[in-house]
Design a protein around this motif. Structure first.
Motif, PDB file in Angstrom:
ATOM      1  N   ASN A  54       0.817  -1.218   0.000  1.00 52.92           N
ATOM      2  CA  ASN A  54       0.000   0.000   0.000  1.00 52.92           C
ATOM      3  C   ASN A  54       0.850   1.268   0.000  1.00 52.92           C
ATOM      4  OD1 ASN A  54      -2.414  -1.380  -0.061  1.00 52.92           O
ATOM      5  ND2 ASN A  54      -2.693  -1.362   2.158  1.00 52.92           N
ATOM      6  N   ARG A  55       2.078   1.174   0.497  1.00 54.52           N
ATOM      7  CA  ARG A  55       2.975   2.327   0.482  1.00 54.52           C
ATOM      8  C   ARG A  55       3.720   2.469  -0.838  1.00 54.52           C
ATOM      9  NH1 ARG A  55       5.643   3.688   6.168  1.00 54.52           N
ATOM     10  NH2 ARG A  55       3.967   3.069   7.582  1.00 54.52           N
ATOM     11  N   ALA A  56       3.770   1.391  -1.606  1.00 53.93           N
ATOM     12  CA  ALA A  56       4.544   1.400  -2.851  1.00 53.93           C
ATOM     13  C   ALA A  56       3.914   2.327  -3.875  1.00 53.93           C
ATOM     14  CB  ALA A  56       4.628  -0.015  -3.415  1.00 53.93           C
ATOM     15  N   VAL A  57       4.774   3.019  -4.637  1.00 55.89           N
ATOM     16  CA  VAL A  57       4.282   3.871  -5.730  1.00 55.89           C
ATOM     17  C   VAL A  57       4.392   3.160  -7.079  1.00 55.89           C
ATOM     18  CG1 VAL A  57       4.769   6.007  -4.505  1.00 55.89           C
ATOM     19  CG2 VAL A  57       6.518   5.036  -5.994  1.00 55.89           C
ATOM     20  N   GLY A  77      16.972 -10.035 -17.677  1.00 63.12           N
ATOM     21  CA  GLY A  77      15.571 -10.336 -17.911  1.00 63.12           C
ATOM     22  C   GLY A  77      14.816  -9.094 -18.335  1.00 63.12           C
ATOM     23  N   PHE A  78      13.619  -9.320 -18.837  1.00 59.54           N
ATOM     24  CA  PHE A  78      12.760  -8.249 -19.315  1.00 59.54           C
ATOM     25  C   PHE A  78      11.408  -8.352 -18.631  1.00 59.54           C
ATOM     26  CE2 PHE A  78      15.873  -9.057 -22.549  1.00 59.54           C
ATOM     27  CZ  PHE A  78      16.181  -7.816 -23.073  1.00 59.54           C
ATOM     28  N   GLY A  79      10.816  -7.210 -18.340  1.00 59.46           N
ATOM     29  CA  GLY A  79       9.526  -7.224 -17.679  1.00 59.46           C
ATOM     30  C   GLY A  79       8.829  -5.888 -17.799  1.00 59.46           C
ATOM     31  N   ALA A  80       8.036  -5.565 -16.792  1.00 59.03           N
ATOM     32  CA  ALA A  80       7.218  -4.351 -16.839  1.00 59.03           C
ATOM     33  C   ALA A  80       7.216  -3.648 -15.493  1.00 59.03           C
ATOM     34  CB  ALA A  80       5.792  -4.693 -17.253  1.00 59.03           C
ATOM     35  N   LEU A  81       7.130  -2.329 -15.542  1.00 63.10           N
ATOM     36  CA  LEU A  81       6.985  -1.499 -14.354  1.00 63.10           C
ATOM     37  C   LEU A  81       5.644  -0.781 -14.453  1.00 63.10           C
ATOM     38  CD1 LEU A  81       8.425  -0.292 -11.789  1.00 63.10           C
ATOM     39  CD2 LEU A  81       9.101   1.614 -13.270  1.00 63.10           C
ATOM     40  N   ILE A 118       9.206  -3.739  -5.442  1.00 65.85           N
ATOM     41  CA  ILE A 118       8.303  -2.620  -5.195  1.00 65.85           C
ATOM     42  C   ILE A 118       9.123  -1.362  -4.935  1.00 65.85           C
ATOM     43  CG2 ILE A 118       6.372  -4.022  -4.388  1.00 65.85           C
ATOM     44  CD1 ILE A 118       7.153  -3.498  -1.547  1.00 65.85           C
ATOM     45  N   VAL A 119       8.685  -0.266  -5.519  1.00 65.23           N
ATOM     46  CA  VAL A 119       9.363   1.023  -5.408  1.00 65.23           C
ATOM     47  C   VAL A 119       8.660   1.814  -4.313  1.00 65.23           C
ATOM     48  CG1 VAL A 119      10.032   3.122  -6.635  1.00 65.23           C
ATOM     49  CG2 VAL A 119       9.925   0.940  -7.857  1.00 65.23           C
ATOM     50  N   MET A 120       9.415   2.205  -3.293  1.00 68.20           N
ATOM     51  CA  MET A 120       8.811   2.704  -2.073  1.00 68.20           C
ATOM     52  C   MET A 120       8.700   4.226  -1.969  1.00 68.20           C
ATOM     53  SD  MET A 120       7.952  -0.069  -0.707  1.00 68.20           S
ATOM     54  CE  MET A 120       7.349   0.611   0.842  1.00 68.20           C
ATOM     55  N   SER A 121       9.205   4.963  -2.949  1.00 67.11           N
ATOM     56  CA  SER A 121       9.121   6.425  -2.850  1.00 67.11           C
ATOM     57  C   SER A 121       9.001   7.055  -4.225  1.00 67.11           C
ATOM     58  CB  SER A 121      10.361   6.993  -2.143  1.00 67.11           C
ATOM     59  OG  SER A 121      11.503   6.891  -2.962  1.00 67.11           O
ATOM     60  N   GLY A 122       8.383   8.225  -4.265  1.00 67.94           N
ATOM     61  CA  GLY A 122       8.287   8.970  -5.506  1.00 67.94           C
ATOM     62  C   GLY A 122       9.651   9.392  -6.016  1.00 67.94           C
ATOM     63  N   ASP A 123      10.581   9.654  -5.102  1.00 66.83           N
ATOM     64  CA  ASP A 123      11.927  10.051  -5.498  1.00 66.83           C
ATOM     65  C   ASP A 123      12.617   8.923  -6.267  1.00 66.83           C
ATOM     66  OD1 ASP A 123      14.255  11.949  -5.268  1.00 66.83           O
ATOM     67  OD2 ASP A 123      15.108  10.224  -4.236  1.00 66.83           O
ATOM     68  N   THR A 124      12.518   7.693  -5.743  1.00 71.00           N
ATOM     69  CA  THR A 124      13.110   6.541  -6.427  1.00 71.00           C
ATOM     70  C   THR A 124      12.436   6.296  -7.765  1.00 71.00           C
ATOM     71  OG1 THR A 124      13.722   5.511  -4.317  1.00 71.00           O
ATOM     72  CG2 THR A 124      13.589   4.073  -6.242  1.00 71.00           C
ATOM     73  N   ILE A 162      13.938   0.467  -2.890  1.00 73.62           N
ATOM     74  CA  ILE A 162      13.389  -0.676  -3.618  1.00 73.62           C
ATOM     75  C   ILE A 162      13.501  -1.932  -2.754  1.00 73.62           C
ATOM     76  CG2 ILE A 162      13.822  -2.261  -5.550  1.00 73.62           C
ATOM     77  CD1 ILE A 162      14.479   0.100  -7.281  1.00 73.62           C
ATOM     78  N   LEU A 163      12.411  -2.682  -2.667  1.00 78.34           N
ATOM     79  CA  LEU A 163      12.397  -3.983  -1.997  1.00 78.34           C
ATOM     80  C   LEU A 163      12.096  -5.041  -3.046  1.00 78.34           C
ATOM     81  CD1 LEU A 163      10.329  -3.066   1.196  1.00 78.34           C
ATOM     82  CD2 LEU A 163      12.810  -3.342   1.015  1.00 78.34           C
TER      83      LEU A 163
END
Length: 241
Positions: A54-57, A77-81, A118-124, A162-163
Motif C-alpha cells: 500500500n505504500r509502494a508507488v 531479464g525483461f519485464g514491466a513497471l 516494489i518502489v517505495m518512494s516517488g523520489d526513487t 526498492i524492496l
C-alpha cells in the motif's frame, strides 16, 4: 515496375510480420507478469506485506522465460513497471524494463525465477524514469520481508528505495538486487505502443491508455492494493515530447 511493386509488398508484409511478432512478445510478458504476481499474492501465509504494498508507488515484475531469464553467469531479464498515477492514484499503463547483472543468480542456485520489486518512494520512481540505475548504488535496495502482516517489515524495509523478491519452483522469498542495472526497455515500449514514448510519458504523464494485454495485471494490483503510495514530486515531471 511490376517486380518493384511485388518486392515492396513483400517487404511491407515482412515488416508487418516482424512488428506483430514483437507485439506478441510484449503481450506475453505482461500476461506472464500477471500470472507470477497473482501466484505470489494468492499464497495464504507468504507474499508481500500489505502495508508495504500500500505504500509502494510502483511495482516491477520480471517474469521468468525459457531463454530470457535469470541464470548463473547470465543474469538478465525483461519485464514491466507499473506505477500509480501521480504516485498515489490508480494503477496506470506499464513501461517495459530491463534488469541485468547483480549476484542474485547465484543466490537462486541457477534456477529461472520470477522477480518482483516494489518502489517505495516517488523520489526513487522519478530516478527510474530518467536513467539507468545501479541498484544499491544510485538507490537503496534490500531484500523484501515476506508475510501478510506489517510485523514482517522493519524500519530498514520502510526506508529502502526498492524492496525485491523472487519466486522459483513455487517458493517465494525476499532477495537482494544490489548490483543489478535497472533500465527502460525502449524497444519493448516502442513495440507495445507503436511509437516512441519515454517512461515519464507512460508512467508519470499517463498520455497512453493501458494496452489490453495489461488488463489482468492491472486487475491484480487493484484487487490487492487499490490505493496508497505517495505523490510524485513536481521536479520529476518531464515535459511531453
Amino acid at each position: 515496375m511490376k517486380n518493384w511493386i511485388i518486392a515492396s509488398m513483400l517487404a511491407g508484409s515482412l515488416g508487418f510480420a516482424v512488428a506483430l511478432r514483437a507485439q506478441t512478445k510484449q503481450d506475453r510478458r505482461l500476461e506472464n507478469a500477471a500470472l507470477a504476481l497473482s501466484a505470489i499474492m494468492q499464497a495464504p501465509d507468504n507474499g508481500i506485506p500489505t502495508d508495504l504494498l500500500n505504500r509502494a508507488v510502483c511495482v516491477g515484475i520480471v517474469p521468468s522465460e525459457k531463454k530470457v531469464a535469470f541464470f548463473v553467469g547470465g543474469n538478465y531479464g525483461f519485464g514491466a513497471l507499473v506505477c500509480r498515477r501521480n504516485g498515489g492514484g490508480p494503477w496506470g499503463a506499464p513501461s517495459m524494463i530491463k534488469l541485468k547483472g547483480g549476484s542474485y543468480g547465484l543466490q537462486l542456485g541457477g534456477e529461472a525465477a520470477d522477480i518482483v520489486f516494489i518502489v517505495m518512494s516517488g523520489d526513487t520512481a522519478g530516478k527510474i524514469m530518467q536513467q539507468t540505475l545501479k541498484l544499491g548504488v544510485d538507490v537503496s535496495a534490500a531484500a523484501g520481508p515476506v508475510g501478510r502482516r506489517a510485523e514482517a517489515a522493519s524500519n530498514a524495509h520502510f526506508n529502502a528505495g526498492i524492496l525485491s523478491y523472487s519466486r522459483t519452483r513455487g517458493l517465494f522469498a525476499g532477495i537482494s538486487l544490489s548490483g543489478a542495472d535497472l533500465s527502460e526497455d525502449a524497444n519493448g515500449n516502442r513495440n507495445l505502443y507503436h511509437r516512441n514514448l519515454t517512461p515519464q510519458q507512460i508512467l508519470l504523464q499517463g498520455i497512453v491508455p493501458p494496452p489490453a494485454s495489461s488488463k489482468a495485471l492491472d486487475g491484480i494490483l487493484t484487487k490487492y492494493s487499490p490505493h496508497g503510495g505517495a505523490p510524485f514530486k513536481p521536479a520529476h515531471a518531464a515535459s511531453q515530447q
